[in-house]
Structures are given as structure tokens and as C-alpha cells.
Design an enzyme around this catalytic site. Structure first.
Site, short mmCIF file in Angstrom:
data_model
loop_
_atom_site.label_atom_id
_atom_site.label_comp_id
_atom_site.label_asym_id
_atom_site.label_seq_id
_atom_site.Cartn_x
_atom_site.Cartn_y
_atom_site.Cartn_z
N GLU A 26 0.81 -1.16 0.09
CA GLU A 26 0.02 0.06 -0.02
C GLU A 26 0.85 1.24 -0.25
O GLU A 26 1.99 1.21 0.30
CB GLU A 26 -1.15 0.08 1.31
N LYS A 28 2.65 4.65 0.90
CA LYS A 28 3.12 5.04 2.37
C LYS A 28 2.89 6.53 2.23
O LYS A 28 3.14 7.37 1.69
CB LYS A 28 4.85 4.91 2.21
N ARG A 33 0.47 9.58 12.15
CA ARG A 33 -0.15 8.26 12.43
C ARG A 33 -1.15 8.56 13.38
O ARG A 33 -0.73 9.02 14.64
CB ARG A 33 1.12 7.57 12.89
N ARG A 47 1.01 8.63 17.83
CA ARG A 47 1.92 7.58 18.23
C ARG A 47 2.40 7.76 19.68
O ARG A 47 2.58 6.68 20.43
CB ARG A 47 3.15 7.68 17.36
N GLU A 74 -3.68 6.96 9.12
CA GLU A 74 -2.79 8.30 9.03
C GLU A 74 -3.22 9.44 8.69
O GLU A 74 -4.56 9.30 7.63
CB GLU A 74 -1.79 7.83 7.87
N PHE A 114 -5.92 2.02 7.51
CA PHE A 114 -5.31 0.96 6.70
C PHE A 114 -5.49 -0.65 7.73
O PHE A 114 -5.08 -1.67 7.24
CB PHE A 114 -3.99 1.10 6.44
N ARG A 185 8.65 -2.42 15.92
CA ARG A 185 8.99 -2.29 14.49
C ARG A 185 9.42 -3.32 14.14
O ARG A 185 10.35 -4.29 14.37
CB ARG A 185 10.29 -1.18 14.61
N LYS A 191 8.82 -0.43 4.93
CA LYS A 191 8.80 0.71 4.15
C LYS A 191 9.92 0.70 3.12
O LYS A 191 11.06 0.22 3.22
CB LYS A 191 8.88 1.60 4.84
#
Ligand code: MN
Length: 474
Positions: A26, A28, A33, A47, A74, A114, A185, A191
Site C-alpha cells: 500500500e 506510504k 499516524r 503515536r 494516517e 489501513f 518495529r 517501508k
């Protein structure tokens, strides 16, 4: 029951796009966020847990599109089909209700969803991503400020290319059967960002150590500015194959010289070279003082003459005239050129950048500072005039872009026209910008009256057009 707050799952970086049946891809999005808690109280958490709903009241639309969900997405503000992070920042900084309302009109936000983390109080984070995507599509309707993130299966490489073609910064790859790993992460989200490259001239090298003692440590890179002067843009010390180390070392043997084209960095032992060898490097960002960060050697460019390695690869280039005309739309709309003798705003080309300061006896006397930038004069009205020492700070109110010919304008703007009154040139000449950013500009004036360094800083949490003008220390 107390509500569980989810920490967003984060993506690792990978250098290259790929295609794989086990993955989806998808866009970026470059924004804030935010995890949305769609229930009676409604919350939109950043975040680091900051509440964002008050700055983005239009996103309360979510409560009309679904009930009892927690979703991840986002927040973006779109300009010309692309997310505009600077405008988004301004939205995030607004404090007064009036300012927030004004910004909703000017720069409405969109929440691109998303992922779904919870439905009717039940966590979904342990379900495979592809199932969460299906539940999300079945559960949340799109609205005027809420969109579901599109994705494609398998074909990451073509998707990446089409994202770049649209001017977007990259894509995210997600493993279809991956769980939502809160606060991690994770390697199941990757990404993939656009690589930036620059062709540079090799001006020298630092001494190598250990396995590189016989070759070199890092290359000193430079490009040429408009006057043909070399500008140092940093070093590159990685990305060489053993073979390339040898090839370069051989080439350097015949090019050694004593003359230094620019000041070395403290502590470097440098062998200077005649500027004959061109290489391409990839990098992540250009810093304020025009240095490449995280540079990596890519290849030699024997096909490219050194003099063609110019600074405009790294700093903004002049835009074509059609865009200049759009910038002058506000200027033109405020004036009737059958009545006023002010310039109409036609195209112009020049090498050196000009500035002008006009004394404007309008309803109130003020000074207008104008700096040429991308084919127009960026303009500020300065009620109290230019600061005379580094201790003075003056308010500078941004006004509409003016045509470059306006720098020659003196005369009387007729009654009833915008800015009616007398305009006199107070000072005029060339200027150089050390850097020009969205919220900070440092420049040096070379005029008849004024010479020296000035800094314009955009004020935060104020009217969007207010800046401070400071004089630099001598
Ligand atoms: Mn004015």
C-alpha cells in the site's frame, strides 16, 4: 471497563521494492499516524498518545460511519494530489477554535484507514492481516474525510513505480498472514522509499585505515554553484566493491594536487585531486547546510562531465513560468491594471537573485521586503522597518507573491486600489540565501544601504502569516 490504548505497529526499512505472493503493498502516506477509538467518547491518539481530535474535528465523521471499532491509519492533508506535511504541521499546532475552523476550510484533513484492531470490544490483533483487511472493508464505510487504504497483492515493483510516478514518497509492504504487533518495529511490515541520487565530483579523499590503508577512507564530494565555484557536499565512505576501490585508487594516482578547493573538515587528512572523476551517490536527506546524509557510493559516471554536476540537484530549481503565473493569481486578482500603474507580472529570467525594500505610504506607513524566489518576489510587510541591530526583532507579515518587475516599481497607487498610496524604493540590490525553508530563511543583502545577514523565522501558534525578522550578528 477501562479502555486499552494500542501502540501502533511500525515498519522497518528495506532498500528495494519486491514482488511476492505472500505480501500486500500500500501507499506510504506522509502524515500523522493515529489510532481512532470510535465509541461514545471518540478519541484519536497520536503515536505518543497525544489526543488529536480537537485539532481535527472533521474526523469525528468516523462516529457516523461505524460504531465500536478501533482502527489504525494516517491523517493527511492533500495538496495537488500529494500529502502536504507542512500544512499538516500547521493544523497540528493551531490552538484557538477560530483558527482551527479556518484551517478546516483551507486545508481539510483526511484519515486514511489501513487496519482494524478491535471490533465490538474484541481485539483482532491476532488475526492475519489479510483477514483484518476484509473485516475492515466490511465494517467501516468511507466518508468525505475517511478513506480506506487501497492495496495490491503480490506486485510490489510495479506498484512502487506507479507511486513514484505520482510523486509519492514510497510504499509499505505487509505480510499477508502477519499479526498486528503492538508497539513493535516489525519485519513483517517494510517501508520502501524513493532513493535520492546525486552526481558529484570527487575532490579528494581521506586516508584509509586497516583493510583500506592501501586505498582510501572516504571520498570528498562536491558540486558546482551558479558561478562555477565548487561547493563541498560531504563524504562517502561506503558502497565500494573491492574492485571499485582498486579502480578509483588507480585513477587518483595521476590526479593528486596540493591546492585545496575548499576547507577540509577538522581532523581529516586529505589528498586533494584534480576535479576530473564523477560518481553517483545515493543519500537519504540533504541537511540545511547542503550536506548529503547517509551517502552511499553507487557507480562511476564516466559519461558525465564534471562541470555538469551542479548544485541544483540538491536545492530547489526555478519553476516554469506557468507555475509562476499561478503564484501571482492573488496579486493579479487584487489589482485593476487599467487603473493602477503597478507591473502586470510578466516572465523574467536572471542569474542573480534580487531584493527590494519599498517604503509604502499606505493607510499606515510600512516597509515591504521582497526577495526573489522561483520567479516571483516573496513579500513581507514590515510595519516598523528593518531591524538595525541583532537586538531588534521586527514583525514581518507575509503578503502575496509579487512579480519580479515590482522591484523597479515606484509611484502612486490610485485611491480605491489595493494598497493605495505612494511607493518609494528604500533599497535594492542582490541577495543570497544561505537556506530557505518553510519556516526559516537566512539571507545576506547586498544593497546600496543595507548589507549583511538577516533571518526570517515563522512564528508558531500565531496567525499563519506572521514572521519575525532578525538581523544577524556581524
Ligand atoms: Mn505594502
Amino acid at each position: 471497563m477501562t479502555r486499552h490504548f494500542y501502540r501502533p505497529m511500525l515498519a522497518r526499512t528495506t532498500p528495494k521494492a519486491f514482488s511476492d505472493v505472500d505480501w500486500v503493498f500500500e501507499i506510504k502516506w506522509d502524515g500523522f499516524r493515529a489510532v481512532a477509538y470510535i465509541d461514545d467518547t471518540f478519541s484519536l491518539k497520536s503515536r505518543n498518545g497525544k489526543e488529536l481530535k480537537n485539532n481535527f474535528p472533521e474526523l469525528a465523521e468516523l462516529t457516523r460511519l461505524a460504531k465500536n471499532l478501533v482502527v489504525d491509519g494516517e491523517i493527511v492533508v492533500m495538496r495537488e494530489g500529494k500529502p502536504d506535511f507542512q500544512t499538516l504541521l500547521e493544523r497540528g499546532q493551531a490552538v484557538s477554535a477560530r483558527e482551527i475552523q479556518r484551517q478546516i476550510q483551507r486545508a481539510p484533513a483526511i484519515y486514511i484507514v489501513f487496519d482494524i484492531l478491535e471490533k465490538d470490544g474484541k481485539p483482532l490483533t491476532k488475526l492475519p492481516l489479510i483477514e483484518r483487511k476484509k473485516i475492515l472493508a466490511d465494517t467501516l464505510k468511507e466518508g468525505s474525510h475517511v478513506l480506506l487504504s487501497d492495496y495490491v497483492e503480490e506486485k510490489g515493483e510495479t506498484y512502487f513505480q506507479s507511486a513514484l510516478d505520482k510523486g509519492l514518497e514510497g510504499i509499505i509492504a505487509k505480510m499477508k498472514d502477519s499479526r498486528y504487533e503492538e508497539g513493535l518495529r516489525s519485519g513483517s511490515w517494510l517501508k520502501i522509499k524513493k532513493l535520492k541520487t546525486c552526481d558529484c565530483v570527487i575532490f579528494g579523499y581521506t586516508q584509509g585505515t586497516q583493510s583500506r590503508a592501501a586505498t582510501f577512507g572516504a571520498l570528498l564530494l562536491g558540486v558546482y554553484d551558479k558561478e562555477g565555484k565548487p561547493v563541498y557536499v560531504g563524504k562517502v565512505g561506503t558502497g565500494f566493491t573491492q574492485e571499485m576501490l582498486g579502480i578509483l585508487t588507480d585513477k587518483f594516482e595521476k590526479l593528486k594536487m596540493d591546492k585545496a578547493p575548499f576547507e577540509p573538515e577538522a581532523g581529516d587528512v586529505i589528498t586533494w585531486l584534480e576535479p576530473k572523476v564523477v560518481c553517483e551517490v545515493i543519500y537519504q536527506v540533504v541537511t540545511r547546510d547542503i550536506k548529503l546524509r547517509m551517502a552511499r557510493f553507487q557507480r562511476l559516471r564516466e559519461d558525465k562531465p564534471p562541470e555538469e554536476c551542479t548544485l541544483d540537484q540538491l536545492v530547489e530549481v526555478k519553476k516554469p513560468a506557468s507555475e509562476v503565473n499561478d503564484k501571482l493569481a492573488e496579486y493579479k486578482s487584487k489589482r485593476d491594471f487599467k487603473v493602477t500603474i503597478e507591473p502586470k507580472g510578466e516572465e523574467r529570467k536572471s542569474d542573480k537573485l534580487i531584493f527590494v525594500i519599498q517604503e509604502h505610504h499606505a493607510r499606515r506607513l510600512h516597509y515591504d521586503l521582497r526577495l526573489e524566489n522561483n520567479g516571483v518576489l516573496k513579500s513581507w510587510a514590515i510595519p516598523k522597518g528593518m531591524p538595525e541591530s541583532s537586538l531588534e526583532r521586527r514583525l514581518a507579515v507575509e503578503t502575496e507573491d509579487h512579480p519580479v518587475e515590482y522591484a523597479n516599481f515606484e509611484g502612486i497607487i490610485p485611491k480605491g486600489q489595493y494598497g493605495a498610496g505612494t511607493v518609494k524604493i528604500f533599497d535594492k540590490g542582490h541577495y543570497q540565501a544561505k537556506y530557505w525553508e518553510n519556516d526559516k530563511i537566512e539571507f545576506t543583502l547586498d544593497g546600496q544601504q543595507l548589507k549583511g545577514r538577516y533571518i526570517l523565522v515563522k512564528l508558531k501558534k500565531a496567525e499563519a502569516k506572521d514572521w519575525l525578522l532578525l538581523k544577524g550578528k556581524e
